[in-house]
Motif scaffolding. Structure first.
Motif, PDB file in Angstrom:
ATOM      1  N   ASP A   1       0.814  -1.209   0.000  1.00 37.91           N
ATOM      2  CA  ASP A   1       0.000   0.000   0.000  1.00 37.91           C
ATOM      3  C   ASP A   1       0.854   1.268   0.000  1.00 37.91           C
ATOM      4  N   GLN A   2       2.010   1.191   0.629  1.00 37.51           N
ATOM      5  CA  GLN A   2       2.895   2.361   0.692  1.00 37.51           C
ATOM      6  C   GLN A   2       4.039   2.272  -0.328  1.00 37.51           C
ATOM      7  N   ALA A   3       4.176   1.130  -1.012  1.00 36.73           N
ATOM      8  CA  ALA A   3       5.267   0.906  -1.971  1.00 36.73           C
ATOM      9  C   ALA A   3       6.627   1.156  -1.316  1.00 36.73           C
ATOM     10  N   VAL A   4       6.828   0.521  -0.142  1.00 36.81           N
ATOM     11  CA  VAL A   4       8.088   0.602   0.593  1.00 36.81           C
ATOM     12  C   VAL A   4       8.649  -0.808   0.747  1.00 36.81           C
ATOM     13  N   ALA A   5       9.907  -0.962   0.429  1.00 36.35           N
ATOM     14  CA  ALA A   5      10.575  -2.256   0.550  1.00 36.35           C
ATOM     15  C   ALA A   5      11.774  -2.128   1.484  1.00 36.35           C
TER      16      ALA A   5
ATOM     17  N   VAL B   1      12.215   3.283   8.702  1.00 35.77           N
ATOM     18  CA  VAL B   1      11.147   2.583   7.977  1.00 35.77           C
ATOM     19  C   VAL B   1       9.812   3.292   8.199  1.00 35.77           C
ATOM     20  N   ARG B   2       9.530   3.684   9.432  1.00 28.42           N
ATOM     21  CA  ARG B   2       8.257   4.372   9.720  1.00 28.42           C
ATOM     22  C   ARG B   2       8.150   5.681   8.932  1.00 28.42           C
ATOM     23  N   THR B   3       9.242   6.417   8.855  1.00 28.69           N
ATOM     24  CA  THR B   3       9.240   7.667   8.093  1.00 28.69           C
ATOM     25  C   THR B   3       8.951   7.410   6.622  1.00 28.69           C
ATOM     26  N   ALA B   4       9.550   6.368   6.061  1.00 30.34           N
ATOM     27  CA  ALA B   4       9.308   6.027   4.653  1.00 30.34           C
ATOM     28  C   ALA B   4       7.849   5.658   4.430  1.00 30.34           C
TER      29      ALA B   4
END
Length: 360
Positions: free
Chosen positions: A283-287, A339-342
């Motif tokens: 959903d956030q497109a974060v890996a 990670v939370r910031t991303a």
């Protein structure tokens, strides 16, 4: 006269027990012991003994492990002009030492005080490796010195020279090589594949250091061409990756991050494979990708592959957070914040390209 301790106008109370029992020729002289008396005390059946060239044990029995460590360091740290044999010789260095104020002189007679440091199996024993042999069982104690030192291995001292010395660590008051360097120096002497594997595994499982640091030292020592070392390293890297993955799971759980998809491959619909990642929030497109590369001869090629994959994913609008095992171990709270910031910043970015998620 009590032959078990030097007769000296300067008391030896400022020295530790081991330092009272192990002294160099120059130290004995600074405490008022003449060369002739030292020679007499070390005759067969006498109360003293020469444990290494220019280093004396001030009792007749076998040395303790602490005494051997101190003797090896005193031998390795002796001034270049010191006498190689058992009889002290006057030199400019010792004359200068004798002219120092007593407080400074006594401080300079103690350990450490030179570049030498304990390494190899003895260092690992001091680092409390259960897979390292006990100190007393070692026939030789490895000591690391600058390459320019003209010292020979002798007795219980095995001299290892290096063009660049690592920063030593103090363990029970003894200068010791850091674990990765001590491991490399130990492995260089070992032909037993089981012993090598046990040492490398304990280094990682015990949290002493990361696999990449070990492989870097093994590579620098040119040990990665030995089959039994390569096999142990392969197991080590697998072990290190499993531990890093466990820490990543724990970070997500304990810091309240949303649950990601774990260990997945990304692919464009009907298109090429984009690569695998360790955690992905679609959903956030974060890996998140664990950087468990080990510095070997092919590191440049491997890093290029990592960089290409990251650039490709980021062109598609996917944020890639690289985390090393060391950072997970030493600054997990900071990594969780990254990670939370991303994840929070995803709402401010353009939507990412649609990608297919597959189990890895």
């Amino acid at each position: 006269m009590n032959h078990n301790t030097p007769v000296s106008p300067r008391p030896l109370r400022h020295l530790s027990d081991a330092q009272r029992r192990v002294l160099t020729a120059a130290q004995l002289r600074s405490h008022g012991i003449s060369a002739a008396e030292t020679t007499a005390q070390c005759r067969p059946g006498g109360p003293w003994q020469q444990i290494l060239p220019g280093v004396f044990l001030l009792h007749p029995g076998p040395p303790t492990s602490e005494e051997r460590l101190h003797a090896v360091l005193l031998y390795a740290n002796r001034p270049p002009g010191a006498a190689p044999g058992g009889v002290p010789q006057q030199s400019e260095a010792s004359a200068a030492a004798a002219s120092l104020p007593p407080a400074r002189r006594s401080a300079e007679s103690q350990l450490p005080g030179g570049d030498a440091m304990i390494t190899g199996l003895a260092a690992l024993a001091l680092h409390r490796f259960s897979s390292a042999p006990p100190l007393l069982s070692l026939d030789r104690i490895d000591v690391l010195v600058p390459r320019t030192r003209r010292l020979k291995s002798t007795g219980c001292a095995r001299v290892l020279r290096s063009p660049s010395l690592p920063q030593s660590q103090q363990v029970t008051g003894v200068p010791v090589a850091p674990v990765p360097r001590a491991l490399a120096d130990a492995v260089a002497q070992l032909a037993d594949a089981g012993a090598v594997r046990r040492l490398l595994t304990e280094a990682v499982r015990g949290g002493h250091c990361e696999p990449a640091a070990i492989v870097k030292e093994l590579n620098a020592a040119r040990l990665l061409n030995r089959p039994h070392v390569v096999d142990a390293v392969d197991s080590l890297l697998a072990e290190g990756r499993a531990i890093a993955e466990d820490r990543l799971y724990e970070m997500v759980r304990e810091h309240g991050l949303p649950d990601p998809l774990w260990n997945i491959d990304l692919r464009l619909p009907g298109g090429p494979h984009l690569g695998g990642v360790d955690a992905y929030w679609p959903d956030q497109a974060v890996a998140v990708e664990l950087d468990t590369r080990a510095p070997r001869q092919d590191e440049d090629a491997l890093w290029s592959e990592y960089a290409r994959k990251r650039e490709h994913l980021e062109r598609l609008g996917i944020t890639v957070v690289h985390i090393t095992p060391k950072k997970l171990r030493e600054s997990v709270e900071q990594q969780a914040a990254v990670v939370r910031t991303a994840l929070m910043a995803s709402s401010d970015r353009d939507p990412a390209a649609y990608v297919v998620v597959l189990p890895r």
